[in-house]
Write a protein that holds these residues in place. Sequence first.
Motif, PDB file in Angstrom:
ATOM      1  N   GLN A  23     -48.324  20.936 -43.127  1.00 54.73           N
ATOM      2  CA  GLN A  23     -49.131  21.823 -43.978  1.00 54.73           C
ATOM      3  C   GLN A  23     -48.887  21.326 -45.394  1.00 54.73           C
ATOM      4  OE1 GLN A  23     -46.836  24.978 -45.234  1.00 54.73           O
ATOM      5  NE2 GLN A  23     -48.004  24.316 -47.018  1.00 54.73           N
ATOM      6  N   GLY A  24     -49.943  20.805 -46.025  1.00 50.97           N
ATOM      7  CA  GLY A  24     -49.783  20.134 -47.318  1.00 50.97           C
ATOM      8  C   GLY A  24     -49.289  21.075 -48.416  1.00 50.97           C
ATOM      9  N   GLY A  25     -48.547  20.509 -49.362  1.00 47.92           N
ATOM     10  CA  GLY A  25     -48.100  21.272 -50.526  1.00 47.92           C
ATOM     11  C   GLY A  25     -49.311  21.641 -51.363  1.00 47.92           C
ATOM     12  N   MET A  26     -49.415  22.893 -51.771  1.00 45.71           N
ATOM     13  CA  MET A  26     -50.577  23.344 -52.543  1.00 45.71           C
ATOM     14  C   MET A  26     -50.103  24.176 -53.723  1.00 45.71           C
ATOM     15  SD  MET A  26     -53.230  24.253 -49.446  1.00 45.71           S
ATOM     16  CE  MET A  26     -52.078  25.060 -48.355  1.00 45.71           C
ATOM     17  N   GLY A  27     -50.301  23.579 -54.908  1.00 43.21           N
ATOM     18  CA  GLY A  27     -49.848  24.266 -56.117  1.00 43.21           C
ATOM     19  C   GLY A  27     -51.016  24.888 -56.839  1.00 43.21           C
ATOM     20  N   TYR A 143     -44.232  17.773 -55.070  1.00 40.06           N
ATOM     21  CA  TYR A 143     -44.274  17.659 -56.530  1.00 40.06           C
ATOM     22  C   TYR A 143     -45.370  16.666 -56.919  1.00 40.06           C
ATOM     23  CZ  TYR A 143     -39.505  19.517 -56.165  1.00 40.06           C
ATOM     24  OH  TYR A 143     -38.420  20.276 -55.865  1.00 40.06           O
ATOM     25  N   LEU A 144     -45.763  16.741 -58.192  1.00 46.27           N
ATOM     26  CA  LEU A 144     -46.722  15.777 -58.729  1.00 46.27           C
ATOM     27  C   LEU A 144     -45.963  14.800 -59.629  1.00 46.27           C
ATOM     28  CD1 LEU A 144     -49.597  18.199 -59.875  1.00 46.27           C
ATOM     29  CD2 LEU A 144     -49.280  17.149 -57.655  1.00 46.27           C
ATOM     30  N   GLU A 145     -46.152  13.515 -59.394  1.00 46.75           N
ATOM     31  CA  GLU A 145     -45.458  12.498 -60.184  1.00 46.75           C
ATOM     32  C   GLU A 145     -45.807  12.623 -61.661  1.00 46.75           C
ATOM     33  OE1 GLU A 145     -43.523   9.006 -61.520  1.00 46.75           O
ATOM     34  OE2 GLU A 145     -45.647   9.321 -61.838  1.00 46.75           O
ATOM     35  N   ILE A 256     -61.660  13.344 -50.126  1.00 46.45           N
ATOM     36  CA  ILE A 256     -62.281  14.670 -49.945  1.00 46.45           C
ATOM     37  C   ILE A 256     -61.215  15.769 -49.892  1.00 46.45           C
ATOM     38  CG2 ILE A 256     -64.316  13.698 -48.772  1.00 46.45           C
ATOM     39  CD1 ILE A 256     -63.265  15.040 -46.199  1.00 46.45           C
ATOM     40  N   ALA A 257     -59.941  15.373 -50.044  1.00 38.59           N
ATOM     41  CA  ALA A 257     -58.839  16.344 -49.996  1.00 38.59           C
ATOM     42  C   ALA A 257     -58.877  17.274 -51.206  1.00 38.59           C
ATOM     43  CB  ALA A 257     -57.508  15.608 -49.956  1.00 38.59           C
ATOM     44  N   GLY A 258     -58.239  18.450 -51.065  1.00 40.59           N
ATOM     45  CA  GLY A 258     -58.184  19.417 -52.151  1.00 40.59           C
ATOM     46  C   GLY A 258     -57.189  19.019 -53.240  1.00 40.59           C
ATOM     47  N   GLY A 259     -57.199  19.795 -54.323  1.00 38.24           N
ATOM     48  CA  GLY A 259     -56.284  19.548 -55.440  1.00 38.24           C
ATOM     49  C   GLY A 259     -56.716  18.346 -56.260  1.00 38.24           C
ATOM     50  N   HIS A 260     -55.744  17.622 -56.800  1.00 35.89           N
ATOM     51  CA  HIS A 260     -56.035  16.391 -57.537  1.00 35.89           C
ATOM     52  C   HIS A 260     -56.294  15.247 -56.556  1.00 35.89           C
ATOM     53  CE1 HIS A 260     -54.013  18.413 -60.993  1.00 35.89           C
ATOM     54  NE2 HIS A 260     -54.852  17.697 -61.684  1.00 35.89           N
ATOM     55  N   GLN A 320     -51.971  15.680 -42.315  1.00 35.40           N
ATOM     56  CA  GLN A 320     -51.595  16.708 -43.294  1.00 35.40           C
ATOM     57  C   GLN A 320     -52.858  17.507 -43.585  1.00 35.40           C
ATOM     58  OE1 GLN A 320     -48.839  16.561 -46.788  1.00 35.40           O
ATOM     59  NE2 GLN A 320     -50.723  16.530 -47.988  1.00 35.40           N
ATOM     60  N   VAL A 321     -52.698  18.819 -43.593  1.00 36.57           N
ATOM     61  CA  VAL A 321     -53.836  19.715 -43.694  1.00 36.57           C
ATOM     62  C   VAL A 321     -53.629  20.699 -44.835  1.00 36.57           C
ATOM     63  CG1 VAL A 321     -54.910  21.614 -42.422  1.00 36.57           C
ATOM     64  CG2 VAL A 321     -54.401  19.480 -41.239  1.00 36.57           C
ATOM     65  N   GLY A 322     -54.676  20.922 -45.648  1.00 35.29           N
ATOM     66  CA  GLY A 322     -54.529  21.832 -46.777  1.00 35.29           C
ATOM     67  C   GLY A 322     -55.456  23.025 -46.714  1.00 35.29           C
ATOM     68  N   THR A 323     -56.781  22.754 -46.882  1.00 32.11           N
ATOM     69  CA  THR A 323     -57.762  23.832 -47.077  1.00 32.11           C
ATOM     70  C   THR A 323     -57.679  24.950 -46.033  1.00 32.11           C
ATOM     71  OG1 THR A 323     -59.189  22.231 -48.136  1.00 32.11           O
ATOM     72  CG2 THR A 323     -60.244  24.249 -47.400  1.00 32.11           C
ATOM     73  N   PHE A 325     -55.256  26.022 -44.363  1.00 30.59           N
ATOM     74  CA  PHE A 325     -54.076  26.870 -44.590  1.00 30.59           C
ATOM     75  C   PHE A 325     -54.225  27.684 -45.878  1.00 30.59           C
ATOM     76  CE2 PHE A 325     -51.776  23.760 -41.794  1.00 30.59           C
ATOM     77  CZ  PHE A 325     -51.307  24.683 -40.879  1.00 30.59           C
ATOM     78  N   ALA A 326     -54.950  27.119 -46.858  1.00 30.97           N
ATOM     79  CA  ALA A 326     -55.102  27.820 -48.143  1.00 30.97           C
ATOM     80  C   ALA A 326     -55.791  29.163 -47.976  1.00 30.97           C
ATOM     81  CB  ALA A 326     -55.874  26.948 -49.128  1.00 30.97           C
ATOM     82  N   TYR A 327     -56.642  29.288 -46.918  1.00 32.53           N
ATOM     83  CA  TYR A 327     -57.368  30.549 -46.703  1.00 32.53           C
ATOM     84  C   TYR A 327     -56.763  31.388 -45.580  1.00 32.53           C
ATOM     85  CZ  TYR A 327     -60.211  28.636 -50.217  1.00 32.53           C
ATOM     86  OH  TYR A 327     -60.584  28.128 -51.427  1.00 32.53           O
TER      87      TYR A 327
END
Length: 507
Positions: A23-27, A143-145, A256-260, A320-323, A325-327
């Motif tokens: 489950q991807g990190g989502m800040g 974290y973001l570099e 097409i991934a979320g975030g940056h 790795q999955v984000g969106t 899980f975000a909802y």
Amino acid sequence: MSEKYSKYKEFMKTLGKLPEIIQGGMGIGVSIWRLAKAVSQQGQMGVVSGTAVDSVIARRLQLGDPGGDIRRALSNFPWQETARKVLDNFFIPGGKSPKDSFKLLSMPSLPMKRESAEMLIVSNFVEVFLAKEGHDGLVGINYLEKIQIPTLPSLLGAMLAGVDFVLMGAGIPLAIPGALDGLARWEPVEIKINVDENTEKLAFSHHFDPTEFFPGELPELKRPGFLAIISSDIIAKTMVRKATGYVDGFIVEYHIAGGHNAPPRKVRSITGDTEPGFGPRDIPNLGRIKDLGRPFWLAGGYASPSKLKEAMDTGATGIQVGTVFAYSKESGIQPDIKEKVLQQCLDGKIKVTTDFRISPTGYPFKMVQLKDTISDMGNGVKRKRICDLGYLRQPYFKPDSESKIGYRCPSEPIKNYTKKGGAEEDTTGRGCLCNGLLATIGMGQTRSNVSEIPVVTSGEDFTNVIEIAKISGTKYRAIDVIGYLTGKTTEPSTENVLKLESEKFVT
Ligand SMILES: Cc1cc2nc3c(=O)[nH]c(=O)nc-3n(C[C@H](O)[C@H](O)[C@H](O)COP(=O)(O)O)c2cc1C
């Protein structure tokens, strides 16, 4: 046995079976500890977000810490005097009045104040501690570099709570694997800080001695695995060759991934101008990544059972999955925002765009087009420029100051930015992601009765959000996502089935 292979074996032994699903990190605060814990308890890997987590913890305490989770985690911090300072500084029994502003932390800067370093250590500890509490599943931190200054104390805090993996993208995190090695031995560590306009080519760095912060006997620290989030095989190769320590694997993130997102290679348009946009050259070469011999996971539109299989067939360890899980119910996004986005999905009106200007980092950023959020700027939504969190400020060379470093953010007031030598054109189209993302998780600042405007990011692919909601209802949980992805679907609760029937999900 080659050194590479023996390290890999050692890594596998310590961590057991690697997960199929991360489950991807989502800040900021979207992949809150509750979500990561729910995923880890299912035998997959939950990842908390380390981005701005010091502000998140400070604000949760100011909201009264309902449920007492933060205070429970603090009572487990190995040095109680430091934990007590955090509590005294931020905890408001019963929570602050909605009219009052949140108390702010000092903005990240060097040399780092002791108080700031302690807050970073404690808050990263708290988030990982809560995600790991009561089970032995794997937990990572993201974290973001690009945000460099808070990194070293943050890593120490996460390691004190026994974090299993560190995942890092938005840049090329060459220095981090070595820093993890050093911290695991309680040795002083250092990372280079990128300073703009450094005409005198001075070496700027953040030197961090972990032993300075704690008296007495030091607990043993485990060196977490390190996964670099990359979007090109070239960067993956650079990480393997040039990183300061062992890179345990990769998250290969498609655009097409979320975030940056990683910046695209420049694409030449028909008119001959170069304009930003993703093209075929932004697709990583998986064969070359596989040849590096490290585990890898695919991310960006992979949230379905068939895409999981497809990923494994290419040699990936998983996805790795984000969106999706975000909802889910456990994510940090405010319930009313989740509801609005899901409704747009149902109405077939969901629109996610890549904004090449909004992020002060200069990286492309995915934005959900949603009324009353920053995406609606110009359509009646206004925000006065203000920079009071400062995570995305870029250091620049300032010869007349003692530290020789100044800080500026292209979304701060234009006058301030240009006074610091920044170019006015850099400020066009920028938004304050720090304040906006905190508003999305219900921790937006209020100043003289004016509240911060949320900004919602997601990946471009919502098809599986709809699929999961069809099966488990709009209030689906992380366990439902895992069930859907692995094919071991769980029974939806009666409440959700009823809700589902009153909605348009039923086909
Ligand atoms: C709301 C949201 C916030 C995100 N924030 C981050 C982040 O802070 N750091 C990061 O490395 N990736 C971030 N991502 C990317 C995810 O970790 C993940 O790689 C990506 O969403 C996978 O693509 P998918 O959304 O199509 O499943 C974010 C994604 C979403 C949806």
